[in-house]
Design a protein around this motif. Structure first.
Motif, PDB file in Angstrom:
ATOM      1  N   TYR A  61       0.826  -1.219  -0.156  1.00 45.95           N
ATOM      2  CA  TYR A  61       0.112  -0.129   0.139  1.00 45.95           C
ATOM      3  C   TYR A  61       0.875   1.100  -0.017  1.00 45.95           C
ATOM      4  CZ  TYR A  61      -3.582  -3.423   1.042  1.00 45.95           C
ATOM      5  OH  TYR A  61      -4.477  -4.476   0.792  1.00 45.95           O
ATOM      6  N   ILE A  74      -3.756   4.696  -1.306  1.00 46.82           N
ATOM      7  CA  ILE A  74      -4.730   5.072  -0.372  1.00 46.82           C
ATOM      8  C   ILE A  74      -4.164   6.468   0.331  1.00 46.82           C
ATOM      9  CG2 ILE A  74      -5.527   2.746   0.545  1.00 46.82           C
ATOM     10  CD1 ILE A  74      -3.659   3.061   2.927  1.00 46.82           C
ATOM     11  N   TRP A 113      -7.773   6.974   4.579  1.00 45.69           N
ATOM     12  CA  TRP A 113      -8.866   6.312   3.926  1.00 45.69           C
ATOM     13  C   TRP A 113      -8.194   5.246   3.221  1.00 45.69           C
ATOM     14  CZ3 TRP A 113      -8.244  11.524   4.726  1.00 45.69           C
ATOM     15  CH2 TRP A 113      -9.436  12.140   4.858  1.00 45.69           C
ATOM     16  N   GLY A 114      -8.721   4.065   3.688  1.00 41.20           N
ATOM     17  CA  GLY A 114      -8.576   2.516   3.066  1.00 41.20           C
ATOM     18  C   GLY A 114      -7.214   2.017   3.921  1.00 41.20           C
TER      19      GLY A 114
END
Length: 136
Positions: free
Chosen positions: A92, A118, A131-132
């Protein structure tokens, strides 16, 4: 690791710390590598945040945090591509909300396919929102 101005480095490290706190509050195990610290590797890399269900985990959520200045061609070419080869399951990239489109364009340009982008922001009081974040 990105070369940042000291103000951006402290912004980067504060975002890492905030993500760590969120994971810890959810009962996850988390290790961080802010700045030039090398506290824990995952697959031989000192990625910014490593979060897992247990201290002995063989699987983790691995997260690289960027600031607006480090969402760049050189980061995509030198660091993100390397992470994409090493973390083929999924990793990520956390970028400021206003940098998401640029990050996605750079990923596409460099063939980075195992990453999910994200976002994060920091309000005037210094609180971070993400977020995420995976695994929560």
């Amino acid at each position: 690791m990105s070369i940042r101005q000291s103000t951006k480095q402290s912004e980067h490290d504060a975002a890492i710390s905030a993500a760590k706190q969120i994971y810890e509050n959810k009962g996850k195990y988390v290790w961080t590598n802010p700045g030039s610290q090398k506290n824990k590797t995952w697959n031989g890399r000192y990625i910014d945040v490593i979060a897992a269900e247990s201290a002995e985990a063989t699987r983790a959520w691995v997260i690289e945090v960027e600031t607006d200045d480090s969402v760049s061609e050189s980061e995509a070419r030198d660091q993100w591509q390397d992470y994409d080869e090493v973390y083929q399951g999924r990793w990520y990239l956390v970028v400021p909300r206003d940098s998401k489109e640029k990050a996605e364009q750079l990923m596409k340009k460099h063939g980075i396919s195992h990453c999910r982008v994200i976002t994060w922001t920091r309000n005037p009081n210094g609180l971070h929102s993400f977020w995420g974040l995976p695994g929560l």
